[in-house]
Design an enzyme around this catalytic site. Sequence first.
Site, PDB file in Angstrom:
ATOM      1  N   HIS A  60       0.809  -1.224   0.000  1.00  0.00           N
ATOM      2  CA  HIS A  60       0.000   0.000   0.000  1.00  0.00           C
ATOM      3  C   HIS A  60       0.840   1.270   0.000  1.00  0.00           C
ATOM      4  CE1 HIS A  60       0.366  -0.241   4.528  1.00  0.00           C
ATOM      5  NE2 HIS A  60       0.440   1.076   4.385  1.00  0.00           N
ATOM      6  N   ASP A  95       0.039  -7.635   1.220  1.00  0.00           N
ATOM      7  CA  ASP A  95       0.439  -6.248   1.429  1.00  0.00           C
ATOM      8  C   ASP A  95       1.957  -6.098   1.474  1.00  0.00           C
ATOM      9  OD1 ASP A  95       0.011  -3.527   1.609  1.00  0.00           O
ATOM     10  OD2 ASP A  95      -0.129  -3.516   3.791  1.00  0.00           O
ATOM     11  N   SER A 175       4.719   2.213   8.021  1.00  0.00           N
ATOM     12  CA  SER A 175       4.398   1.100   7.129  1.00  0.00           C
ATOM     13  C   SER A 175       5.605   0.696   6.299  1.00  0.00           C
ATOM     14  CB  SER A 175       3.244   1.484   6.195  1.00  0.00           C
ATOM     15  OG  SER A 175       2.047   1.629   6.908  1.00  0.00           O
TER      16      SER A 175
END
Length: 318
Positions: A60, A95, A175
Amino acid sequence: GTQLSEVDPGVSRAPGSVADIAARVMPAVVSIEVRLGNNGATGSGVVIEGADGYIVTNNHVVSGADGVEGAEIRAIFEDGSGSAARIVGRDPASDLAVLKVEKPGLVTAALGRSGSIVVGDPVVAIGSPLGLAGTVTSGIVSALDRPVRLSGEGSDTNAVISAVQTDAPINPGNSGGALVDASGAVIGINTAIASLGGGGQGGSIGLGFAIPIDTVRDIAEQLIANGEAVHATLGVNARTVTDGNRNGALVLNVEPGSGADQAGLQERDTIIAVDDEPVASSEELVVAVDARTPGDQVTLEVIRGGRSIEVQATLGQA
């Protein structure tokens, strides 16, 4: 004329301290900058193969730049230098994504093993939360094997992970960064936070989630070798249900020709176990299936018409 006395206190940073871990791991953690015209986003990444310039991050973080004309991805290193990065492969189902930079001599992170950690182990999170590169936070492993559904958040990510849960403060921008154990080995890639606001954009409330390193290693190796990753699939859509006594995954529909279809699964069946492992939610069903490989045969315990039956199913390839 008063002059303060000077002291030279002894400073002890023992091996395994947060300072020691940070000093050893930070050179292998990078900031990821994504530019789309006048818009931009930041995340983190971990160098997993320094000789060849491979960096793992979250899907993402970089998916919005894939195939977009004029989009730019840059990796910023601890010394402040930057390098253009290209996407080697992306896997929305986990992801994860792998980038490659043409920069020799990168420091490679040591990768641990998922089975080596237990609840209560101290951990350190390193990344670029809110764009603040080289940020170090610490905490413990709060839980293991936590099924967490990851929403797209503007990307094509559609994943359920069996996460390492930690109370080390994690915020947007972490992230793709490293979750590290006391030996300095990366045990997870930070990927999500729980949010009281719902939508995952709030700050840390002591509930962060990381993709276990065994999963990261497997997916990254596939992406480097093939540009894509393979996942097992049962061929059902399900939602979590409870009858007050037992939880499970209620089958909403069965994909024609899938392993579930060939095994005779029906709509309104409730799956409560896979190979004797209890399944209490649709997320747990996805995690149980994804832990296996295409072609594996599994035994499903199913509630149908109020009674329990067993069904044999062969998993397909997603």
